[in-house]
Every structure is written in C-alpha cells, then in structure tokens.
Design an enzyme around this catalytic site. Structure first.
Site: not given
Ligand SMILES: NC(=O)c1ccc[n+]([C@@H]2O[C@H](COP(=O)([O-])OP(=O)(O)OC[C@H]3O[C@@H](n4cnc5c(N)ncnc54)[C@H](O)[C@@H]3O)[C@@H](O)[C@H]2O)c1
Ligand SMILES: N[C@@H](CCO)C(=O)O
Ligand code: NA
Length: 430
Positions: A49, A107, A136, A192, A203, A207
């Site tokens: 978006r 993951k 993380g 979430e 999740d 891991k």
């Molecule tokens: N948030 C955390 O604490 C955390 C921790 C460890 C790992 N992760 C991993 O990191 C990754 C991202 O997590 P996040 O929390 O930032 O998620 P998020 O939902 O905040 O961000 C993902 C973004 O990707 C965008 N997106 C979706 N489809 C798309 C496409 N086709 N092209 C471009 N953009 C697109 C979405 O609009 C969104 O803004 C995930 O794999 C998650 O498991 C997150």
């Molecule tokens: N949803 C995950 C984010 C990190 O992978 C957590 O709560 O630990």
């Molecule tokens: Na790590």
C-alpha cells in the site's frame, strides 16, 4: 580497501520490521559502509500500500512491483520482510536466479521450505541468511551455524515467542485469566489482530524446526514439530504450578535422543521450577538454552520481537552477506548431512503433573496407582486434599515415554472413581 561502487539492496515489505530496516540503513549508512568495505544503497522498497505514510522512508524508492524490483539485475541483496509463504517464496527464488543474496525474517517460510530455498541459493552461488527469523534480535542462528559448528549440540530449550510469554507472565503475576492477558498483549501491540500463530504455537514451532535443523544438521520441517498451544492454560494450572514451586512457560524443546540416533522437536506449555533461569524470563522477552557436548550449557537472552530489535538482526545479516559478496564468497549453507530421523512425540521422555478430582473413599489411591503401574509409569510424588467426599489428587511422575504417560491419563479418565482430570502438564527443566 574501500570499494566506491555501492552494493544495491532491495527491501521487500515496509511494515513493522521493514520500516526500521530502512531507517537504520539511512541513519547508519556511514558505519555500515565502513564495516562492509563498500557503500550500501537502498535501491528500491516494495510495498503493498504505497499510500501509507512511512516516516523517514525515501518516497522515490517505493514501488508496488516487488517482482520487477528483484528482476532488475543490478540488485546485490534482497531483504525479505513481507512474511508468509507466497509471494515471499517466489520473490526469494527469483532474487537468487538474478544473482542476489537474500536476508529474510520469515520463519514460517523457512520452516516450510528451508531445504529447497537453501538448495536454490547454493545453485546460484548466493547467500540465504535469516537470523531475525528466530528469537528476533538474539544472536542464535549464527552462533549455532558458525560458533558451535565444531561442537555437538544435544539440546535446545527455550522461550521463543514473546506474545505468549507476555500472556503467561501476566496470568502468573497478576492472576489474570487467558483472555484478559491476551487483551493486554493486544493493547500493548505484542499480539497481532489474529493471534492464532502465537497462541496456538505455530510461530514457536516454526522456530523450533529451524533451530533443530541447524543444531542437529538434519532437515526438520514444521510438520515434524509436535505442537500444543497455550490457550487452555488456566489460573488453576498456575495455582498447581505454584504449589510445586514452579511456573508455566510455552517452551520449544529440541533434543537428541539418549542413543544419539534420532531427534525430537516440540512446543507445548510446561511447568518449570522457579529456580530455573527460564522462569525469570518476563514479559515479551525470549531466552534459549543450548546444551553442547564440549561447551556445556549456554544461555541466549533478549528481545525476541519488535521492529527495532528484529531490524538489528536483519542488519547484522545484511553486513555479513555484503562482506561475502565483496569477497566473492558465500557463507555456510544448509548442513543436513546427519539426516537423523525425527521421532514422534510418543517417544519423547518427559514427566507429567496430573491433577485429578477423585472420590474420597478407601481403595481409590491404590486403584489410581495401579493404572500408573500397568503403563510402566513410576510415580514421584502424590498429594491429596480431601473435601466433602471428594478429593483432589495431584500426581507427579518420574520420566517416562510420552505415549505411556498419555495412555495412563486415558485409562485414569475411564475409572469410575475419577470424576475428572483437572489439569495435565509436562514438567521440564529439572
Ligand atoms: N514484528 C516482529 O516482531 C517480528 C519479529 C521477528 C520476525 N518477524 C518476521 O518479519 C516479517 C515481517 O514482519 P512484520 O512484523 O514487519 O510484518 P508487517 O505486517 O508489519 O509487515 C509486512 C509488510 O509487507 C507488506 N506486503 C505484503 N505483501 C507484499 C507484497 N507482495 N509486496 C510488498 N509488500 C508486501 C505488507 O503490506 C506489510 O506492510 C515476517 O516474516 C515476520 O514473521 C517479525
Ligand atoms: N509474534 C512473534 C514475533 C517474533 O517472531 C512473537 O511474539 O514472538
Ligand atoms: Na535471532
């Protein structure tokens, strides 16, 4: 010597993690350049978006066409922080085909398809790094893959999901019920809108699959991980745990069998003694114990979630893969040579804490004890509290095969004198 032509980075996804990656790449550009030995340039940011305002993110770099970005041909590294299986999988594969290394935090994808992705990276002579995918900011993937590459890891045990640890911590310390604690986790932005992946253990299981695969040099997929969520943990379970000098945590446990010929991986709530270091892991923190033959016991602790901590791990990987690119080399790929079978949960050796509501009359205790004996399960302690012809009977077993323990519980449920099974919980960390 410093190279002047910049390494070009494509960022896929600019949400919680991606926006922090973009911010740090911009604010710390000079340090990153010095550490890598060449400038790194954010060459494009694919988003879904484009209208969403992203503070500090250069607008001219934004595109909605992630496929065209990874196909450009001049991209050195793709950072995938979209999440989910598709389109992330296809985008990563396309990036490899176009000569880019990939850093991912995904993951779910790695637990599902890690082997194929590693093979594709190797085929195209590029890197696949994913420190952020497990716990993380906590360095865990690279310590296992590199620092402990000369040792033999026998066990990985830890708290790898921040949301569920926050909920369980609240239930323990404030006596809150599950849904009340979940509401608080949601309000604070830990959980979430759909918390299923966290509270049902998906999740943590993803891991666990990644950790077990690296630790045991064996392919372990999400389906190989026994998974139980934490939605059924009650205030009564916490009361039982307290009486035992324990608390309850959602644990990921990856173990090599005693004979070394197989491994297991599981995620479930478990009681652990308050004296165990994992018992003092509070709020949304993560902590992981690694037990290795020569190293002994190591503990990794820190923030396992959140935009900025996760971006720290992504940036660490980015520096590593950029250095590899400059050296014309790749880092370690998949190591699955041991190819050990992953045993089912029934073969895991563990202990149970079982709380039964029974009739308080002569012979009941003997009847219950007979059921344990018939299944070859040895009892460690029994505690009974009677009231109005009924009694609460709490049995803690010695270690036994999980299949024998669950068969014991099934047989106990069939006894007329057992009115109900109030709680069953595994006991770990002793
Ligand atoms: N948030 C955390 O604490 C955390 C921790 C460890 C790992 N992760 C991993 O990191 C990754 C991202 O997590 P996040 O929390 O930032 O998620 P998020 O939902 O905040 O961000 C993902 C973004 O990707 C965008 N997106 C979706 N489809 C798309 C496409 N086709 N092209 C471009 N953009 C697109 C979405 O609009 C969104 O803004 C995930 O794999 C998650 O498991 C997150
Ligand atoms: N949803 C995950 C984010 C990190 O992978 C957590 O709560 O630990
Ligand atoms: Na790590």
């Amino acid at each position: 010597m410093m190279r002047t032509r910049p390494l070009k980075v494509a960022l896929l996804g600019c949400g919680v993690v991606g926006s922090e990656v973009a911010r740090i790449m911009t604010t710390h550009a000079d340090d990153l350049t010095a550490r890598i030995g060449a400038p790194v340039e954010l060459a494009g940011i694919a988003v879904r978006r484009p209208s969403r305002v992203r503070a500090g993110v250069p607008e001219e770099l934004i595109t909605t066409d992630a496929t065209a970005l990874v196909k450009r041909g001049d991209i050195d590294v793709v950072v995938e922080v979209i999440g989910g299986l598709e389109p992330a999988r296809t985008l990563i594969t396309t990036a490899f085909e176009h000569g880019a290394s990939v850093v991912s935090a995904n993951k779910a994808l790695l637990a599902e398809d890690g082997a194929a992705l590693h093979a594709a990276a190797e085929k195209h002579g590029v890197d696949l790094y994913y420190e952020a995918a497990v716990a993380g900011a906590i360095p865990l993937v690279r310590p296992l893959r590199e620092s402990l590459a000369g040792d033999k890891v026998n066990r990985v045990l830890g708290i790898v999901n921040g949301t569920t640890n926050f909920i369980l911590d609240k239930m323990d310390t404030s006596g809150a019920g599950y849904s009340e604690a979940l509401d608080e986790a949601t309000a604070l932005g830990y959980a979430e809108a759909d918390p299923t992946a966290d509270v049902e253990g998906f999740d943590a299981a993803a891991k666990a699959a990644i950790l077990a695969g690296i630790a045991f040099h064996t392919r372990v997929r999400l389906d190989d991980v026994h998974r139980e969520g934490m939605t059924e943990v009650t205030a009564a379970d916490f009361a039982s745990a307290k009486q035992m000098g324990c608390t309850i945590k959602l644990l990921a446990i990856c173990e090599r069998a005693a004979d070394g010929r197989s491994v297991t991986a599981r995620v479930h709530p478990a009681m652990i003694p308050l004296t165990h270091p994992l018992a003092s892991v509070r709020e949304a923190y993560n902590a992981v114990f690694v037990e290795a033959e020569a190293a002994g016991q190591l503990m990794f602790y820190g923030p396992g979630a959140g935009g900025s901590p996760t971006a720290s791990a992504v940036l660490g990987d980015l520096v590593a893969v950029c250095r590899n690119k400059l050296a014309g080399a790749t880092g370690p790929g998949e190591s699955a040579y041991a190819a050990l079978p992953v045993s089912p949960m029934g073969e895991v050796v563990t202990r149970y804490h079982i709380s039964l509501d029974v009739a308080d009359r002569p012979g009941v205790l003997a009847q219950v004890a007979t059921v344990f004996a018939e299944h070859g399960v040895s009892i460690d302690t029994v505690r009974q509290q009677g009231k109005d012809g009924e009694a609460a009977l709490v049995v803690v077993t010695h270690r036994a095969a999980d299949a024998a323990l669950s068969a014991t519980v099934e047989a106990l449920r069939r006894l007329d004198t057992v009115r109900g099974v109030a709680s069953i919980m595994r006991v770990e960390g002793e």
